[in-house]
Write a protein that holds these residues in place. Structure first.
Motif: not given
Length: 197
Positions: A85-108
């Protein structure tokens, strides 16, 4: 339990009126108790992606792309910010791979989840026009112009549309200017929602 503010971010029409996210994305955001600002951001980018998809279909009907996948990608591209969530108000790209993995884990499927990984790195070998359009929507929603990204879109459309690159660029430039004109309202819509869940 879904917060009232998150529910409002998902439902409020805003100005300009923003389209709703796909129902399965709303359900996912609610199950993750996503930050309301993330929901507002995803709605803004999804709405712009919808406009870009309409524009491509109207002007370059030879450009075959998976509209449904592209719109899902725009609606979920920053889902990893529920983990970072720190990347909502600041820079960062850790959310990119994390989001990909989260969606896969959710069955997408990978074909849907990939946009979380590709929206910030459009020069990789496996990038398709859908990825480019999601990346473009993620920039132009706030009136940010990225010449390298726009050139990749132009190259793709000129290759399939039979027009010179400069002709495609002129048409795209006009559309991006039109979309960018509402950037302040989209930014205000996003800013009124808190970063915290």
């Amino acid at each position: 339990m879904t917060s009232v503010v998150l529910r409002l971010a998902l439902a409020e029409t805003g100005y300009p009126a923003l389209r709703s996210l796909p129902e399965r994305v709303e359900v996912l955001l609610e199950s993750l108790n996503a930050p309301p600002r993330l929901a507002a951001h995803l709605r803004a980018v999804h709405d712009v992606a919808w406009q870009l998809a309409d524009w491509v279909q109207q002007h370059y009907d030879a450009a075959r792309f998976d509209r449904t996948a592209m719109l899902f990608g725009a609606a979920t591209h920053d889902i990893g910010k529920t983990i970072h969530p720190n990347e909502l108000s600041g820079p960062g790209s850790a959310h990119e791979q994390a989001g990909y993995e989260l969606l896969l884990a959710q069955g997408f499927e990978n074909s849907s989840a990939r946009f979380a990984r590709t929206h910030g790195s459009w020069t990789e070998a496996d990038i398709g026009v859908e990825d480019l359009l999601v990346s473009l929507a993620d920039k132009i929603w706030k009136a940010k112009r990225v010449p390298e990204l726009e050139q990749l879109v132009v190259q793709h459309l000129s290759a399939v549309g039979g027009q010179q690159s400069w002709q495609v660029f002129m048409t795209l430039d006009d559309e991006l200017d039109r979309i960018a004109a509402d950037a302040d309202q989209r930014l205000a819509f996003q800013a009124k929602y808190p970063v915290a869940a």
